[in-house]
Scaffold this motif. Structure first.
Motif, short mmCIF file in Angstrom:
data_model
loop_
_atom_site.label_atom_id
_atom_site.label_comp_id
_atom_site.label_asym_id
_atom_site.label_seq_id
_atom_site.Cartn_x
_atom_site.Cartn_y
_atom_site.Cartn_z
N MET A 36 24.02 64.47 -31.90
CA MET A 36 24.98 65.30 -31.21
C MET A 36 26.04 65.82 -32.18
O MET A 36 26.56 65.06 -33.00
CB MET A 36 25.62 64.47 -30.10
CG MET A 36 26.42 65.27 -29.11
SD MET A 36 25.57 66.69 -28.37
CE MET A 36 24.34 65.90 -27.34
N LEU A 76 23.40 62.88 -23.15
CA LEU A 76 24.16 62.61 -21.94
C LEU A 76 25.62 63.06 -22.06
O LEU A 76 26.22 63.52 -21.09
CB LEU A 76 24.10 61.11 -21.63
CG LEU A 76 24.29 60.75 -20.17
CD1 LEU A 76 23.19 61.35 -19.32
CD2 LEU A 76 24.32 59.25 -19.98
N CYS A 94 28.48 57.57 -23.15
CA CYS A 94 27.61 57.34 -24.31
C CYS A 94 27.12 55.89 -24.35
O CYS A 94 27.91 54.96 -24.37
CB CYS A 94 28.36 57.67 -25.60
SG CYS A 94 27.43 57.24 -27.08
N PRO A 95 25.80 55.70 -24.35
CA PRO A 95 25.27 54.33 -24.30
C PRO A 95 25.27 53.60 -25.64
O PRO A 95 25.19 52.37 -25.68
CB PRO A 95 23.83 54.54 -23.82
CG PRO A 95 23.46 55.89 -24.36
CD PRO A 95 24.73 56.71 -24.32
N THR A 96 25.32 54.34 -26.73
CA THR A 96 25.13 53.70 -28.04
C THR A 96 26.43 53.35 -28.74
O THR A 96 26.42 52.64 -29.74
CB THR A 96 24.35 54.63 -28.98
OG1 THR A 96 25.12 55.83 -29.16
CG2 THR A 96 22.99 54.98 -28.43
N SER A 109 29.80 57.92 -29.59
CA SER A 109 30.95 58.76 -29.26
C SER A 109 32.18 57.90 -29.10
O SER A 109 32.13 56.84 -28.49
CB SER A 109 30.69 59.49 -27.93
OG SER A 109 29.85 60.58 -28.14
N GLY A 139 20.72 60.71 -29.67
CA GLY A 139 20.36 62.05 -29.25
C GLY A 139 19.91 62.17 -27.81
O GLY A 139 19.05 62.98 -27.48
N CYS A 172 24.09 57.60 -33.07
CA CYS A 172 23.67 58.49 -31.98
C CYS A 172 22.15 58.49 -31.83
O CYS A 172 21.42 58.57 -32.81
CB CYS A 172 24.16 59.90 -32.26
SG CYS A 172 23.55 61.11 -31.09
N ARG A 196 29.66 70.40 -26.75
CA ARG A 196 28.77 69.57 -27.57
C ARG A 196 27.39 70.19 -27.61
O ARG A 196 26.87 70.63 -26.59
CB ARG A 196 28.67 68.17 -26.96
CG ARG A 196 29.93 67.38 -27.09
CD ARG A 196 29.80 66.04 -26.40
NE ARG A 196 30.91 65.19 -26.78
CZ ARG A 196 30.79 64.02 -27.39
NH1 ARG A 196 29.60 63.52 -27.65
NH2 ARG A 196 31.85 63.32 -27.72
#
Ligand code: SF4
Ligand code: SF4
Ligand code: SF4
Lengths: 251, 291
Positions: free
Chosen positions: A139, A120, A94-96, A99, A117, A115, A130
Motif C-alpha cells: 500500500m 482493506l 490494518c491486520p498486520t 499502517s 497488500g 504490509c 491510498r
C-alpha cells in the motif's frame, strides 16, 4: 500498532487553497518524483505508453465545476492527498500492523515491510488517499514527505513537502495544526477551512480553504465586459481621412 | 466495490464451512467413525479452501502471517485468529469422533461457538466500513450468520432446521436489499459534502484527475455489472432459499435431490455474494461523480 494514539504532540498537515490552485498538476508530478525515489518502494507505472496507462500516485488533482442557480459556473481545482486524519479508519482496520499513526506528529504511514497488500485500508479511507502498488503489492500513501521535513541533509527551505515546495501558485501550505499560532492554523481560521466528508467521523487534519467570492460578472450595468478599461473608440476617423473629413466639413 | 472472485469465494465457502462445523460441533448429525470423517472433511475443505482463496486477494501474501498480530483494533486480524482457533478446537473434537469413538461434547460446543464467532468477525470486516453505507448496517452480521447456519444445516442434512433457516434467510436477504438500497442516501454523502463546495452551488466533475482508470476506480467504483442487478437478485433468492426449501419440503429425502438442493443453494449463494460486492457503493466514487 494499529490502535490510534490518544493524543499527538503535533498535528502536521496541509492547508490547500482552492482559490489559488490553478490545476497545473505540478504537485502531482513532484510528489511522484520525490516519493518514487525515496521512502519505500517506487511508485510503479503500468503500460505507461499504451492504451490504458495506469500508475500509483499519492496526490491527484480533480477539477470540479460549481454552479449556483442564476450565477455563472465556476471551476475549482481540487488537489487531494492523505488528510492525516486524527481518527484514521485506515489504521485501525490494518491486520498486520503496517499502517500506523505517529504519536509525535500525527503523520499516518505504512511500514511496507509488514504490509500484506490486502487493500482493506484503502477500502476504509473515504477520500481515496491510498493506492495499492500493482508491481510491489504494497500500500502506498502520502507520507507528508516525512523524509524531507526533518531532513538535515537538504537546505532548510526544502524541508517542506515536495508538493508544497513545487506549487507555482503557493496553493499548498504545510504546518502544525495543533499550534493555533501556526501559519496553517491562522489560514484555516481566517478563511473558514473546510473539513471533507465530516459525517465520516475521520477528523481530518488537512483543511481546504474555500474559493473566495467572485466578482459579479453578470451585472453588466457596472462593468463593460468586453473592454472595461478602454475608452470608447472615437467615431471620427483620424490621419488623412480625418483631415479630409474636416476639410470637407469646412467647405 | 469490485466483485473479485477471491473475496466472493472466500466469504461464501468459509461461511458454509464454518456453518457446517457449527452444526457438527453441536452434535448434529451425531456422526462418528468414517461418516464423521467425511462430514469433517467437507467442512474443512470449505473453510480452509475459502481462507486460501482470500490469499489471492493479497498483493504481498508473504506477509500474511503478520495478519494475526493486530487483534486489538482490526476485524480482519480477529477473523484470522478466530478461524485458526476454530479449526484447531474442532480438530480435537473431530479426532475424538473419528478415531477414538469419543464424543467430547464440551469441546464440540466450544468449537461450534468459535465457528460462529469466526463468521461474525468475517461479517464485521464489511459491516464496519463506514465508507460503504450498504454494508455498514446492523443487518450485515445476522445476515452472514444466517447464511452460514442455513447452508450448514443443509450440508449437515438437518432437514427441518434447514427448511426454517432457508425461509428465514430468504426473507432477511430480501429485507437487507430493501434497506441497503436506501443506505447511501441516508448517510447523506454527496459530491457536495465530499468536496465541501456545496454552499457555492451544485458540484459536478469537470475533469478527471487521470485519463484512464486507477486502482481506486478499479477496486472501489464498480458500476458496469449493476445493470442486471434486479434480475440477479431474483435468480439468487430463488436458487438460494426457495428451490432448496421446496425440495426439502416436498420430496422425501434422497441423496440425489439433496445434492441438487445443495448445488442450487451454492449457486444462489455465489450470485448473492457477487451482488454484495458489485452493488456496494463506496463514497470515494463521489470524487469521480460516480456511485
Ligand atoms: S485520508 Fe485516508 S489514508 Fe489518510 S489518514 Fe485519512 S483515512 Fe487514512
Ligand atoms: S494493505 Fe497493508 S497497510 Fe493496508 S490494511 Fe492491508 S496490510 Fe495494512
Ligand atoms: S506531502 Fe509529499 S507525499 Fe504527500 S502529497 Fe505532498 S509531495 Fe506527495
Amino acid at each position: 500498532m494499529t490502535t490510534l494514539p490518544a493524543h499527538t504532540e503535533k498535528k502536521l498537515g496541509l492547508a490547500i487553497d482552492l482559490d489559488t490552485c490553478v490545476g497545473c498538476h505540478a504537485c502531482v508530478i513532484s510528489c511522484k518524483e520525490w516519493n518514487t525515489s525515496n521512502y519505500g518502494a517506487p511508485l510503479s507505472d503500468i503500460d505507461a505508453y499504451g492504451a490504458e496507462p495506469m500508475g500509483t500516485f499519492l496526490n491527484r488533482v480533480h477539477t470540479f465545476e460549481v454552479k449556483a442557480d442564476g450565477s455563472n459556473a465556476q471551476t475549482v481545482h481540487f488537489p487531494k492527498s492523505c488528510l492525516h486524519c486524527e481518527d484514521a479508519p485506515c489504521v485501525t482496520v490494518c491486520p498486520t500492523g503496517a499502517s500506523y499513526k505517529r504519536s509525535e506528529d500525527g503523520i499516518v504511514l505504512v511500514n511496507e515491510v509488514d504490509c500484506m497488500g490486502c487493500g482493506l485500508c484503502a477500502w476504509a479511507c473515504p477520500y481515496g488517499a491510498r493506492e495499492l502498488d500493482k508491481v510491489e503489492g504494497v500500500m502506498k500513501k502520502c507520507t507528508l514527505c516525512v523524509d524531507r521535513i526533518y531532513n538535515k541533509n537538504i537546505p532548510e527551505e526544502d524541508r517542506v513537502p515536495s508538493c508544497v515546495r513545487t506549487c507555482p501558485a503557493g496553493a499548498r501550505h504545510f504546518g502544525d495544526f495543533a499550534d493555533p499560532q501556526s501559519s496553517v492554523s491562522k489560514l484555516a481560521a481566517e478563511r473558514g477551512g473546510l473539513v471533507l466528508m465530516e459525517a465520516q467521523g475521520t477528523k481530518p487534519v488537512n483543511r481546504y480553504l474555500p474559493p473566495r467570492p467572485k466578482a459579479d460578472v453578470t451585472n453588466t450595468a457596472q462593468i463593460d465586459i468586453p473592454n472595461p478599461y478602454l475608452k470608447p473608440a472615437s467615431s471620427k476617423p483620424d490621419g488623412f481621412l480625418g483631415w479630409l473629413d474636416n476639410a470637407l466639413e469646412k467647405i | 466495490m469490485h466483485p473479485a472472485p477471491s473475496v466472493i469465494i472466500f466469504t461464501s465457502l468459509s461461511g458454509l464451512g464454518f456453518g457446517l462445523m457449527a452444526w457438527l460441533g453441536f452434535g448434529f448429525p451425531p456422526v462418528s467413525g468414517m461418516i464423521a470423517f467425511w462430514f469433517f472433511l467437507i467442512a474443512y475443505v470449505l473453510a480452509v479452501g475459502g481462507l486460501l482463496a482470500s490469499v489471492f486477494h493479497l498483493g504481498n501474501p508473504k506477509n500474511s502471517i503478520k495478519a494475526f498480530s493486530q487483534w486489538r483494533s482490526s476485524w480482519l486480524s480477529r477473523e484470522g485468529i478466530m478461524a485458526v482457533v476454530s479449526l484447531l478446537v474442532m480438530a480435537i473434537y473431530a479426532i475424538g469422533l473419528i478415531f477414538l469413538e469419543q464424543r467430547w461434547q464440551v469441546v464440540g460446543w466450544v468449537g461450534a461457538a468459535f465457528s460462529l464467532i469466526t463468521i461474525y468477525t468475517t461479517s464485521m470486516i464489511y459491516g464496519q466500513m463506514k465508507t460503504v453505507p450498504r454494508w455498514n448496517m446492523s443487518l450485515t452480521p445476522p445476515l452472514f450468520l444466517l447464511y452460514a447456519l442455513a447452508g450448514g444445516a443443509l450440508l449437515a442434512g438437518q432437514i427441518f432446521p434447514a427448511i426454517l433457516l432457508l425461509v428465514a434467510l430468504t426473507v432477511l436477504q430480501y429485507i437487507s436489499w430493501q434497506i441497503g438500497d436506501a443506505r447511501f442516501e441516508q448517510a447523506h454523502h454527496t459530491i457536495e459534502t465530499a468536496t465541501g463546495l456545496g454552499n457555492l452551488g451544485k458540484v459536478r466533475l469537470l475533469e478527471s484527475p487521470h485519463s484512464s482508470p486507477n486502482y481506486l476506480l478499479k477496486e472501489m467504483v464498480h458500476i458496469v455489472g449493476r445493470k442486471h442487478a434486479q434480475k440477479l437478485r431474483i435468480i439468487s433468492i430463488v436458487l438460494l432459499g426457495i428451490v432448496p426449501a421446496v425440495i426439502l419440503v416436498l420430496v422425501p429425502f434422497n441423496h440425489m435431490l439433496a445434492g441438487i438442493a445443495v448445488l442450487s443453494h451454492l449457486v444462489g449463494l455465489f450470485v448473492s455474494r457477487w451482488l454484495f460486492f458489485a452493488e456496494a457503493e463506496h463514497v470515494v466514487g463521489l470524487y469521480y461523480d460516480k456511485r
